[in-house]
Design an enzyme around this catalytic site. Sequence first.
Site, short mmCIF file in Angstrom:
data_model
loop_
_atom_site.label_atom_id
_atom_site.label_comp_id
_atom_site.label_asym_id
_atom_site.label_seq_id
_atom_site.Cartn_x
_atom_site.Cartn_y
_atom_site.Cartn_z
N GLU A 24 3.73 -5.20 8.96
CA GLU A 24 2.43 -5.04 8.27
C GLU A 24 1.96 -6.36 7.65
O GLU A 24 0.77 -6.56 7.42
CB GLU A 24 2.53 -3.97 7.17
N HIS A 37 0.82 -1.22 0.00
CA HIS A 37 0.00 0.00 0.00
C HIS A 37 0.85 1.28 0.00
O HIS A 37 0.38 2.33 0.44
CB HIS A 37 -0.97 -0.02 1.18
N HIS A 90 10.06 -3.80 4.34
CA HIS A 90 10.50 -2.41 4.28
C HIS A 90 10.79 -1.87 5.67
O HIS A 90 10.19 -2.29 6.66
CB HIS A 90 9.50 -1.50 3.56
C1 DHB Z 1 6.26 3.54 2.68
C2 DHB Z 1 5.61 2.31 2.78
C3 DHB Z 1 4.51 2.18 3.64
O1 DHB Z 1 3.83 1.01 3.81
C4 DHB Z 1 4.06 3.26 4.37
O2 DHB Z 1 2.98 3.12 5.13
C5 DHB Z 1 4.73 4.50 4.29
C6 DHB Z 1 5.84 4.61 3.43
C7 DHB Z 1 7.42 3.70 1.76
O3 DHB Z 1 7.85 2.74 1.11
O4 DHB Z 1 7.93 4.82 1.63
FE FE Z 2 2.36 1.24 5.61
#
Ligand code: DHB
Ligand code: FE
Length: 319
Positions: free
Chosen positions: A241, A12, A194
Amino acid sequence: MAKIIAGIGSSHVPAIGAALDNGKTEEPYWKRVFSGFEKSKEWMAKTKPDVAIVVYNDHASAFSVEMIPTFALGCAAEFPPADEGWGPRPVPVVKGHPALAAHIAQSVILDEFDLTIVNKMEVDHGLTVPMNLLFGQPKDAWPCPVIPLAVNVVMYPPPTGHRCYMLGKALRRAVESYPEDLKVVIFGTGGLSHQISGPRAGLINSKWDKSFLDNLSKDPKKLTRIPHLEYMREAGAEGIEMVMWLIMRGALDDKVDEVYRFYTVPASNTAVGHIILENARKASSTRKVAGKSKRGSAGKSRQAAARKSIHRIASKGTR
Ligand code: DHB
Ligand code: FE
């Protein structure tokens, strides 16, 4: 009866929303990402669900850090896009399905999952970006009503993967005890690996992500045993997440047909993962198998009694 026909997993990343909103989809960086969702949009247009349950996380947009429900079910008639700092995204207001949402709340809470009921809520990129990826960019209205289910994965302690998986099963029982014939799809959103800040910012672990997708498809129970620390260590702080995908997976058959998968690195800071899983079981056998659930007999009779009363209430015209 209503039926969950498929589950969709999707990242997302907010920058995906910004790329859509600012007309950057043809830039090579973004084309690589969006090209992976072309087939999915076709699948969705053909599938035409009556309702989507979208499991997502709020990023301190609707709830702030002053109040953080673990599982919050959106029971309102509509959910406007949140202002995430640059104004609300220019996407249609998300229309809810208050009757099915109220039924799910009742069924799931009587099933001993104590959800927070939310009657007013804005929705952020966690929900609107996967909607765009699967439904495109409608100007005036999304093609089906949506029941948002917000999960806390922003502040310790988030729910365990196992709890999420079991909630998926409770959601399925809830949907299948709703008397109206509705085709329901369920989204699990967020991830994959991430980490946005700290010394490990930028961490991506494709090997771990791909094994997560393999197991999601073929051996989801294995994923329910992954502890939080492993998500953090292997998939980065925000990789947690991914537990939300287990709610989606729990709501499906044990054996599913993986009809589509896409993985690309990166979008912004994140490994983009996407999967579509269809329930293989035919509609005619659903009732039989649902009736032969393997739950303990005490739980089973409590469930049956609760569901009977739900049916009575529903047929008295609360929907
Ligand atoms: C990013 C990814 C996310 O799931 C989020 O909530 C905020 C930022 C990103 O990759 O920058
Ligand atoms: Fe996120």
